[in-house]
Design a protein around this motif. Sequence first.
Motif, PDB file in Angstrom:
ATOM      1  N   LEU A  90      -5.267  -5.578 -10.297  1.00 18.14           N
ATOM      2  CA  LEU A  90      -4.777  -4.678  -9.255  1.00 18.14           C
ATOM      3  C   LEU A  90      -3.705  -3.779  -9.848  1.00 18.14           C
ATOM      4  CD1 LEU A  90      -5.836  -7.342  -7.658  1.00 18.14           C
ATOM      5  CD2 LEU A  90      -4.699  -6.244  -5.718  1.00 18.14           C
ATOM      6  N   ILE A  91      -3.864  -2.484  -9.630  1.00 15.98           N
ATOM      7  CA  ILE A  91      -2.929  -1.492 -10.161  1.00 15.98           C
ATOM      8  C   ILE A  91      -2.355  -0.701  -9.000  1.00 15.98           C
ATOM      9  CG2 ILE A  91      -2.644   0.471 -11.707  1.00 15.98           C
ATOM     10  CD1 ILE A  91      -5.100  -0.501 -13.238  1.00 15.98           C
ATOM     11  N   GLY A  92      -1.032  -0.716  -8.895  1.00 16.42           N
ATOM     12  CA  GLY A  92      -0.352  -0.001  -7.823  1.00 16.42           C
ATOM     13  C   GLY A  92       0.206   1.320  -8.297  1.00 16.42           C
ATOM     14  N   SER A  93       0.419   2.209  -7.376  1.00 19.93           N
ATOM     15  CA  SER A  93       0.944   3.532  -7.687  1.00 19.93           C
ATOM     16  C   SER A  93       2.452   3.478  -7.925  1.00 19.93           C
ATOM     17  CB  SER A  93       0.628   4.492  -6.541  1.00 19.93           C
ATOM     18  OG  SER A  93       0.997   3.913  -5.296  1.00 19.93           O
ATOM     19  N   ASN A  94       2.949   4.481  -8.590  1.00 17.41           N
ATOM     20  CA  ASN A  94       4.371   4.565  -8.909  1.00 17.41           C
ATOM     21  C   ASN A  94       5.204   4.825  -7.649  1.00 17.41           C
ATOM     22  OD1 ASN A  94       6.665   4.670 -10.562  1.00 17.41           O
ATOM     23  ND2 ASN A  94       6.482   6.874 -10.864  1.00 17.41           N
ATOM     24  N   ARG A  95       6.505   4.573  -7.781  1.00 11.59           N
ATOM     25  CA  ARG A  95       7.483   4.809  -6.703  1.00 11.59           C
ATOM     26  C   ARG A  95       7.157   3.924  -5.501  1.00 11.59           C
ATOM     27  NH1 ARG A  95      11.640   6.812  -9.052  1.00 11.59           N
ATOM     28  NH2 ARG A  95      12.424   7.649  -7.071  1.00 11.59           N
ATOM     29  N   TRP A  96       7.321   2.611  -5.727  1.00 13.53           N
ATOM     30  CA  TRP A  96       7.146   1.612  -4.667  1.00 13.53           C
ATOM     31  C   TRP A  96       5.703   1.538  -4.136  1.00 13.53           C
ATOM     32  CZ3 TRP A  96      11.216   5.194  -4.488  1.00 13.53           C
ATOM     33  CH2 TRP A  96      12.466   4.688  -4.861  1.00 13.53           C
ATOM     34  N   GLN A  97       4.750   1.812  -4.976  1.00 17.06           N
ATOM     35  CA  GLN A  97       3.333   1.793  -4.595  1.00 17.06           C
ATOM     36  C   GLN A  97       3.051   2.696  -3.401  1.00 17.06           C
ATOM     37  OE1 GLN A  97       3.130  -2.660  -6.063  1.00 17.06           O
ATOM     38  NE2 GLN A  97       1.229  -2.193  -5.017  1.00 17.06           N
ATOM     39  N   SER A  98       3.624   3.860  -3.459  1.00 19.04           N
ATOM     40  CA  SER A  98       3.503   4.836  -2.389  1.00 19.04           C
ATOM     41  C   SER A  98       2.129   5.505  -2.405  1.00 19.04           C
ATOM     42  CB  SER A  98       4.594   5.897  -2.540  1.00 19.04           C
ATOM     43  OG  SER A  98       4.340   7.012  -1.721  1.00 19.04           O
ATOM     44  N   VAL A  99       1.597   5.778  -1.222  1.00 23.17           N
ATOM     45  CA  VAL A  99       0.332   6.524  -1.143  1.00 23.17           C
ATOM     46  C   VAL A  99       0.501   7.944  -1.664  1.00 23.17           C
ATOM     47  CG1 VAL A  99      -0.708   5.183   0.718  1.00 23.17           C
ATOM     48  CG2 VAL A  99       0.860   7.053   1.287  1.00 23.17           C
ATOM     49  N   ALA A 100       1.724   8.447  -1.672  1.00 24.60           N
ATOM     50  CA  ALA A 100       1.969   9.828  -2.063  1.00 24.60           C
ATOM     51  C   ALA A 100       1.836  10.063  -3.570  1.00 24.60           C
ATOM     52  CB  ALA A 100       3.361  10.262  -1.602  1.00 24.60           C
ATOM     53  N   THR A 101       1.817   8.988  -4.371  1.00 17.50           N
ATOM     54  CA  THR A 101       1.812   9.156  -5.827  1.00 17.50           C
ATOM     55  C   THR A 101       0.466   8.795  -6.457  1.00 17.50           C
ATOM     56  OG1 THR A 101       2.697   6.920  -6.106  1.00 17.50           O
ATOM     57  CG2 THR A 101       4.298   8.725  -6.005  1.00 17.50           C
ATOM     58  N   PHE A 102      -0.570   8.605  -5.655  1.00 17.20           N
ATOM     59  CA  PHE A 102      -1.854   8.166  -6.194  1.00 17.20           C
ATOM     60  C   PHE A 102      -2.483   9.177  -7.134  1.00 17.20           C
ATOM     61  CE2 PHE A 102      -2.042   4.256  -4.086  1.00 17.20           C
ATOM     62  CZ  PHE A 102      -3.216   3.604  -4.440  1.00 17.20           C
ATOM     63  N   GLU A 103      -2.314  10.440  -6.875  1.00 20.06           N
ATOM     64  CA  GLU A 103      -2.931  11.453  -7.736  1.00 20.06           C
ATOM     65  C   GLU A 103      -2.362  11.427  -9.150  1.00 20.06           C
ATOM     66  OE1 GLU A 103      -5.465  13.297  -7.449  1.00 20.06           O
ATOM     67  OE2 GLU A 103      -5.930  13.263  -5.307  1.00 20.06           O
ATOM     68  N   ASP A 104      -1.188  10.853  -9.318  1.00 22.43           N
ATOM     69  CA  ASP A 104      -0.562  10.804 -10.641  1.00 22.43           C
ATOM     70  C   ASP A 104      -0.866   9.508 -11.384  1.00 22.43           C
ATOM     71  OD1 ASP A 104       0.725  13.261 -10.210  1.00 22.43           O
ATOM     72  OD2 ASP A 104       2.385  12.282  -9.168  1.00 22.43           O
ATOM     73  N   LEU A 105      -1.624   8.592 -10.782  1.00 23.00           N
ATOM     74  CA  LEU A 105      -1.833   7.265 -11.355  1.00 23.00           C
ATOM     75  C   LEU A 105      -2.939   7.264 -12.402  1.00 23.00           C
ATOM     76  CD1 LEU A 105      -1.217   4.193 -11.274  1.00 23.00           C
ATOM     77  CD2 LEU A 105      -2.916   4.017  -9.437  1.00 23.00           C
ATOM     78  N   TYR A 106      -2.670   6.636 -13.552  1.00 24.14           N
ATOM     79  CA  TYR A 106      -3.707   6.428 -14.564  1.00 24.14           C
ATOM     80  C   TYR A 106      -4.620   5.289 -14.103  1.00 24.14           C
ATOM     81  CZ  TYR A 106      -5.976   4.358 -18.596  1.00 24.14           C
ATOM     82  OH  TYR A 106      -6.906   3.803 -19.437  1.00 24.14           O
ATOM     83  N   ILE A 107      -5.919   5.522 -14.132  1.00 21.53           N
ATOM     84  CA  ILE A 107      -6.905   4.526 -13.750  1.00 21.53           C
ATOM     85  C   ILE A 107      -7.901   4.379 -14.897  1.00 21.53           C
ATOM     86  CG2 ILE A 107      -8.721   3.917 -12.090  1.00 21.53           C
ATOM     87  CD1 ILE A 107      -7.182   5.762 -10.087  1.00 21.53           C
ATOM     88  N   PRO A 108      -8.030   3.184 -15.468  1.00 20.09           N
ATOM     89  CA  PRO A 108      -8.951   2.995 -16.591  1.00 20.09           C
ATOM     90  C   PRO A 108     -10.364   3.447 -16.238  1.00 20.09           C
ATOM     91  CG  PRO A 108      -7.553   1.068 -16.315  1.00 20.09           C
ATOM     92  CD  PRO A 108      -7.296   1.949 -15.128  1.00 20.09           C
ATOM     93  N   GLU A 109     -10.994   4.144 -17.167  1.00 21.54           N
ATOM     94  CA  GLU A 109     -12.343   4.653 -16.950  1.00 21.54           C
ATOM     95  C   GLU A 109     -13.388   3.547 -17.143  1.00 21.54           C
ATOM     96  OE1 GLU A 109     -13.275   7.560 -15.871  1.00 21.54           O
ATOM     97  OE2 GLU A 109     -11.303   8.511 -15.863  1.00 21.54           O
ATOM     98  N   ASN A 110     -14.450   3.632 -16.344  1.00 19.34           N
ATOM     99  CA  ASN A 110     -15.611   2.754 -16.505  1.00 19.34           C
ATOM    100  C   ASN A 110     -15.233   1.271 -16.482  1.00 19.34           C
ATOM    101  OD1 ASN A 110     -17.291   5.081 -16.905  1.00 19.34           O
ATOM    102  ND2 ASN A 110     -16.512   5.181 -18.999  1.00 19.34           N
ATOM    103  N   ASP A 111     -14.278   0.934 -15.652  1.00 20.64           N
ATOM    104  CA  ASP A 111     -13.873  -0.463 -15.485  1.00 20.64           C
ATOM    105  C   ASP A 111     -14.037  -0.817 -14.016  1.00 20.64           C
ATOM    106  OD1 ASP A 111     -12.704  -2.957 -15.313  1.00 20.64           O
ATOM    107  OD2 ASP A 111     -11.074  -2.476 -16.706  1.00 20.64           O
ATOM    108  N   PRO A 112     -15.128  -1.499 -13.645  1.00 23.52           N
ATOM    109  CA  PRO A 112     -15.366  -1.807 -12.242  1.00 23.52           C
ATOM    110  C   PRO A 112     -14.483  -2.931 -11.710  1.00 23.52           C
ATOM    111  CG  PRO A 112     -17.081  -2.800 -13.583  1.00 23.52           C
ATOM    112  CD  PRO A 112     -16.222  -1.984 -14.517  1.00 23.52           C
ATOM    113  N   HIS A 113     -13.769  -3.615 -12.622  1.00 23.89           N
ATOM    114  CA  HIS A 113     -12.976  -4.769 -12.200  1.00 23.89           C
ATOM    115  C   HIS A 113     -11.512  -4.361 -11.968  1.00 23.89           C
ATOM    116  CE1 HIS A 113     -16.462  -7.165 -13.035  1.00 23.89           C
ATOM    117  NE2 HIS A 113     -16.510  -6.686 -14.270  1.00 23.89           N
ATOM    118  N   ILE A 114     -11.364  -3.293 -11.210  1.00 18.81           N
ATOM    119  CA  ILE A 114     -10.053  -2.753 -10.853  1.00 18.81           C
ATOM    120  C   ILE A 114      -9.999  -2.593  -9.336  1.00 18.81           C
ATOM    121  CG2 ILE A 114      -8.504  -0.754 -11.008  1.00 18.81           C
ATOM    122  CD1 ILE A 114      -8.591  -2.165 -13.624  1.00 18.81           C
TER     123      ILE A 114
END
Length: 365
Positions: free
Chosen positions: A194-218
């Motif tokens: 599980l990977i949370g967004s920056n700044r207290w896991q805010s919904v407002a920062t999701f566009e800036d979050l790095y998400i590993p490519e081609n990894d379905p176990h996220i």
Amino acid sequence: MKLKLAVLLLLVVLSACTSSQSDQDMDHFEVFRGTNLAHWLSQSNRRGEARAAYITQADIQNIKSMGFDHVRLPVDEEQLWDSSGVRHQDAFRLLTQCIEWCVENDLRIIVDLHILRSHYFNTGDNPLWTDPVEQEKFVALWMDLSNALKEYPNNRVAYELMNEPVADEPDQWNDLVRTTVARIREQEPRRTLLIGSNRWQSVATFEDLYIPENDPHIILTFHYYDPFLLTHWNASWTALRSYTGPVHYPGVLLEKEEYDQLPDSIHAVIGPYRVLEYDKSHILEEWSAAIKVAKRHGLDLYCGEFGVIKKAPDEDRLRWYQDMIELFEENQIGYANWNYKSDNFGLVNGGGQPNSVLIDIVSGE
């Protein structure tokens, strides 16, 4: 002969399909309704017998009987390891015992690394983001956790990299995510992370979050405690500690007439909240960025924390909870309320007495 060969090939294909489906089932970690086991192996001074007695097998059975399918378990660095990174074996025994209780009771469990010596979400001094030694230590803690837990089934146990990262720059968190995921994947390629967004896991920062490519176990995760004037009404650890005035949900949080009648000393504290208006549609609008990112990557979305302090105006508090649960279900978002046992936010209070109305709402009854 040809017919026998065709039948044999068909059986091989069917067997391969069944085996493949079985493997997928063993790796598939999915959660819908849950609760946090907070203030036990995290944010607590209990040790020894007092800590062991705070959460027991009976609590896990109780959570299962409420209709939940998982728990999120916050753990702190100082509880699990000494300052040199050596395990506190008594705490690890509690951790693994809890996992085993969950498996026995058909509950999934998310192990959440909550507070580090180098990072705490409620302070401004977080050397994790600037000190390479602390960053490597963070990765080492996860490798040790992985070594301790890797034998548990992938479809029962998941890891949440860190609770509420508060980095000054998004790439500080992104770089740490990139490194940590890569290291865990070396020995656990199919463990759900599980990977949370920056700044207290805010919904407002999701566009800036790095998400590993081609990894379905996220699974992507956020927290939600808005509107703060309601969720932390008169909370002793916040600037709202002195506020005992009105607050409304849904609608305008505070009418102008109500605001004007408050003493000047309170105006500065609650001024930013006065004109805000919250309802179900507004909350969904705030979540929209996170929902879009999750859909874009084909990943599940999860809310690991939400709640309203118990002493907030009761009708408004319960209406907020009801709207939250409806939104989670309408948008296929798994969730865990904050939290199971607490006099402030609990489904049961510190003595174990149930808050039945809240349980019915949060469990989706």
